[in-house]
Scaffold this motif. Sequence first.
Motif, PDB file in Angstrom:
ATOM      1  N   ALA A 212       0.805  -1.229   0.000  1.00  0.00           N
ATOM      2  CA  ALA A 212       0.000   0.000   0.000  1.00  0.00           C
ATOM      3  C   ALA A 212       0.831   1.269   0.000  1.00  0.00           C
ATOM      4  CB  ALA A 212      -0.955   0.006   1.191  1.00  0.00           C
ATOM      5  N   GLU A 213       1.959   1.269   0.668  1.00  0.00           N
ATOM      6  CA  GLU A 213       2.778   2.480   0.763  1.00  0.00           C
ATOM      7  C   GLU A 213       3.315   2.925  -0.586  1.00  0.00           C
ATOM      8  OE1 GLU A 213       3.327   4.522   3.404  1.00  0.00           O
ATOM      9  OE2 GLU A 213       1.727   3.311   4.303  1.00  0.00           O
ATOM     10  N   GLU A 214       3.411   1.997  -1.542  1.00  0.00           N
ATOM     11  CA  GLU A 214       3.948   2.358  -2.853  1.00  0.00           C
ATOM     12  C   GLU A 214       2.864   2.389  -3.943  1.00  0.00           C
ATOM     13  OE1 GLU A 214       6.502  -0.744  -4.561  1.00  0.00           O
ATOM     14  OE2 GLU A 214       5.785  -2.107  -2.994  1.00  0.00           O
ATOM     15  N   VAL A 215       1.611   2.159  -3.564  1.00  0.00           N
ATOM     16  CA  VAL A 215       0.524   2.062  -4.541  1.00  0.00           C
ATOM     17  C   VAL A 215      -0.269   3.357  -4.625  1.00  0.00           C
ATOM     18  CG1 VAL A 215      -1.683   0.916  -5.044  1.00  0.00           C
ATOM     19  CG2 VAL A 215       0.312  -0.446  -4.402  1.00  0.00           C
ATOM     20  N   CYS A 216      -0.476   3.841  -5.840  1.00  0.00           N
ATOM     21  CA  CYS A 216      -1.331   5.004  -6.087  1.00  0.00           C
ATOM     22  C   CYS A 216      -2.804   4.614  -6.083  1.00  0.00           C
ATOM     23  CB  CYS A 216      -1.008   5.627  -7.447  1.00  0.00           C
ATOM     24  SG  CYS A 216       0.660   6.216  -7.669  1.00  0.00           S
ATOM     25  N   ALA A 217      -3.136   3.564  -6.854  1.00  0.00           N
ATOM     26  CA  ALA A 217      -4.540   3.229  -7.060  1.00  0.00           C
ATOM     27  C   ALA A 217      -4.709   1.777  -7.479  1.00  0.00           C
ATOM     28  CB  ALA A 217      -5.145   4.133  -8.135  1.00  0.00           C
ATOM     29  N   VAL A 218      -5.913   1.284  -7.250  1.00  0.00           N
ATOM     30  CA  VAL A 218      -6.379   0.015  -7.812  1.00  0.00           C
ATOM     31  C   VAL A 218      -7.337   0.362  -8.944  1.00  0.00           C
ATOM     32  CG1 VAL A 218      -7.668  -2.115  -7.386  1.00  0.00           C
ATOM     33  CG2 VAL A 218      -6.198  -1.161  -5.583  1.00  0.00           C
ATOM     34  N   ILE A 219      -7.175  -0.280 -10.092  1.00  0.00           N
ATOM     35  CA  ILE A 219      -8.070  -0.025 -11.224  1.00  0.00           C
ATOM     36  C   ILE A 219      -8.828  -1.294 -11.579  1.00  0.00           C
ATOM     37  CG2 ILE A 219      -6.151  -0.387 -12.870  1.00  0.00           C
ATOM     38  CD1 ILE A 219      -7.644   1.607 -14.752  1.00  0.00           C
ATOM     39  N   VAL A 220     -10.137  -1.180 -11.754  1.00  0.00           N
ATOM     40  CA  VAL A 220     -10.981  -2.339 -12.075  1.00  0.00           C
ATOM     41  C   VAL A 220     -12.035  -1.956 -13.107  1.00  0.00           C
ATOM     42  CG1 VAL A 220     -10.709  -3.373  -9.787  1.00  0.00           C
ATOM     43  CG2 VAL A 220     -12.652  -1.862 -10.223  1.00  0.00           C
ATOM     44  N   GLU A 221     -12.515  -2.974 -13.820  1.00  0.00           N
ATOM     45  CA  GLU A 221     -13.717  -2.846 -14.639  1.00  0.00           C
ATOM     46  C   GLU A 221     -14.872  -3.370 -13.781  1.00  0.00           C
ATOM     47  OE1 GLU A 221     -12.494  -4.668 -18.781  1.00  0.00           O
ATOM     48  OE2 GLU A 221     -11.234  -5.404 -17.127  1.00  0.00           O
ATOM     49  N   PRO A 222     -15.759  -2.537 -13.335  1.00  0.00           N
ATOM     50  CA  PRO A 222     -16.829  -3.003 -12.442  1.00  0.00           C
ATOM     51  C   PRO A 222     -17.739  -4.046 -13.094  1.00  0.00           C
ATOM     52  CG  PRO A 222     -16.603  -0.626 -12.307  1.00  0.00           C
ATOM     53  CD  PRO A 222     -15.758  -1.074 -13.471  1.00  0.00           C
ATOM     54  N   LEU A 223     -17.835  -5.186 -12.462  1.00  0.00           N
ATOM     55  CA  LEU A 223     -18.774  -6.284 -12.756  1.00  0.00           C
ATOM     56  C   LEU A 223     -18.451  -7.115 -13.990  1.00  0.00           C
ATOM     57  CD1 LEU A 223     -22.268  -4.772 -11.841  1.00  0.00           C
ATOM     58  CD2 LEU A 223     -20.573  -5.873 -10.360  1.00  0.00           C
ATOM     59  N   VAL A 224     -17.936  -6.519 -15.054  1.00  0.00           N
ATOM     60  CA  VAL A 224     -17.688  -7.282 -16.288  1.00  0.00           C
ATOM     61  C   VAL A 224     -16.311  -6.929 -16.845  1.00  0.00           C
ATOM     62  CG1 VAL A 224     -18.545  -7.922 -18.575  1.00  0.00           C
ATOM     63  CG2 VAL A 224     -20.167  -7.166 -16.818  1.00  0.00           C
ATOM     64  N   HIS A 251      -6.235   5.033  -4.093  1.00  0.00           N
ATOM     65  CA  HIS A 251      -7.403   5.418  -4.875  1.00  0.00           C
ATOM     66  C   HIS A 251      -8.043   4.195  -5.532  1.00  0.00           C
ATOM     67  CE1 HIS A 251      -5.281   9.526  -5.378  1.00  0.00           C
ATOM     68  NE2 HIS A 251      -6.146   9.602  -4.381  1.00  0.00           N
ATOM     69  N   LEU A 252      -9.326   4.321  -5.837  1.00  0.00           N
ATOM     70  CA  LEU A 252     -10.050   3.310  -6.599  1.00  0.00           C
ATOM     71  C   LEU A 252     -10.487   3.931  -7.919  1.00  0.00           C
ATOM     72  CD1 LEU A 252     -11.421   0.593  -7.014  1.00  0.00           C
ATOM     73  CD2 LEU A 252     -13.374   1.428  -5.679  1.00  0.00           C
ATOM     74  N   ILE A 253     -10.004   3.363  -9.020  1.00  0.00           N
ATOM     75  CA  ILE A 253     -10.374   3.810 -10.369  1.00  0.00           C
ATOM     76  C   ILE A 253     -11.370   2.813 -10.948  1.00  0.00           C
ATOM     77  CG2 ILE A 253      -9.566   4.354 -12.700  1.00  0.00           C
ATOM     78  CD1 ILE A 253      -6.768   4.836 -11.475  1.00  0.00           C
ATOM     79  N   ALA A 254     -12.555   3.274 -11.251  1.00  0.00           N
ATOM     80  CA  ALA A 254     -13.583   2.428 -11.877  1.00  0.00           C
ATOM     81  C   ALA A 254     -13.611   2.719 -13.375  1.00  0.00           C
ATOM     82  CB  ALA A 254     -14.943   2.696 -11.249  1.00  0.00           C
ATOM     83  N   ASP A 255     -13.170   1.774 -14.151  1.00  0.00           N
ATOM     84  CA  ASP A 255     -13.200   1.885 -15.604  1.00  0.00           C
ATOM     85  C   ASP A 255     -14.573   1.418 -16.083  1.00  0.00           C
ATOM     86  OD1 ASP A 255     -13.042   1.533 -18.322  1.00  0.00           O
ATOM     87  OD2 ASP A 255     -11.175   0.386 -18.298  1.00  0.00           O
ATOM     88  N   GLU A 256     -15.493   2.368 -16.214  1.00  0.00           N
ATOM     89  CA  GLU A 256     -16.855   2.042 -16.686  1.00  0.00           C
ATOM     90  C   GLU A 256     -17.016   2.396 -18.157  1.00  0.00           C
ATOM     91  OE1 GLU A 256     -20.323   1.959 -14.762  1.00  0.00           O
ATOM     92  OE2 GLU A 256     -19.592   1.844 -12.698  1.00  0.00           O
TER      93      GLU A 256
END
Length: 451
Positions: A212-224, A251-256
């Motif tokens: 976590a100390e070196e992470v900016c964000a998690v990026i995901v495609e929500p649901l699909v 941060h949480l990046i939602a790629d919708e």
Amino acid sequence: MSNQNWIERDLSVLWHPCTQMKDHENTLPLIPIKRGEGIWLEDFEGQRYLDAISSWWVNLFGHANPQINAALKTQLDTLEHVLLAGFTHEPALALAEQLVKITPPGLDRCFYADNGSAGVEVALKMSFHYWRNQGKTQKTRFITLENSYHGETLGALAVGNVELYKETYAPLLMETLVAPSPDCFNRETGESCAAYALRQLEKMRQLLEQHAEEVCAVIVEPLVQCAGYMRMYDPEYLRGLRKLCDEYQVHLIADEIAVGFGRTGTLFACEQAEITPDFMCLSKGLTAGYLPLCAVMTTEDMYQAFYDDYTKLNAFLHSHSYTGNPLACRAGLATMEIFEQQNVIANNQKLAEVMRQSCAHLNDHPHVAEVRQHGMILAIEMVQDKASKTPYPWQQRRGLHVYRHALKNNMLLRPLGNVIYFMPPYIITPEQIQDLARIATEGIDIATSEA
């Protein structure tokens, strides 16, 4: 001119996307399209094709939609383009206001980009730059999900995980951390998708605990995970991931980009988990397939981290010449008006049920491992062995049999490997869905009958 005339002209000058061009010499003849109307595409010899994949997932309300056409014609006579640096205009402002209104609470700022990949680049850079402005310069990495896809530009490609697209360019890409996917294709017998999602979430927790100390964000495609063979997962994962990102201060990046604007049964997929990400990338359906545009929605806190005196050099300087193009924004506004004026989401839910019923019989097909669905996205995965879910060798290209059979029957299906999927415009009728399911079933029978 005949179709063949157009094909010959094309092959002498054009290089098509996501294509081995040699295929077009015999395996996959090009299809020249003269016009589109509603759900139909028509070639130069009058043959029509039902656009069951929304022309790469972008078309929401049909080709040549009268309401969007009228809005664009009016805009053409007013303002075609002006730079958005130091200037503003009504379509960009009005669309941003509308997006702030309809996206999850707290997404109060809109930054425009030219397309989905560019929008992902914006979110990645903005997240990194935010932490830099906060003095946390050690935060330089991103976590992505196994089997994810976020675009083809180098940053977007780096945070994707589909090897078909990524492997060749690996030497050019930043290294990312990869968490196991929550898609429930590989869940244990009797295990619910929600339970499997929570089990996979624990592996994300372990990754965050360590990095976590070196992470900016998690990026995901929500649901699909759309380009990842339409693999799907339960909203419980998003709900838990939001909590983890808060706990570990990433941060949480939602790629919708592909799943937004009604595709999964709600206006935005994140709604089904009742979460607000730190970034939401929106494109494709944003303009109903008319013009390229992406909106990166983010928070007031994000905005304030860049708001300072010029001499501090904290500004976010990312730009595109066509940022906030008036024509694209006007198409977006017309699209939002259709959502406002028509009962789109409720009608989609009815159409989704027709899709489910029309394809339910394929659950018993000896070479179908799974029929899965989120709203107006339905996928059918063909396999060599149903019990073990052993896939067909990719070299056999079984999906092409379905593609060709569909074209012969006036349907455009473009499988992802051995996965057949429906992602039609929202104007499709129940009868057309039933025809689509019938043709797909015939194609699957043909594709799986060969040794």
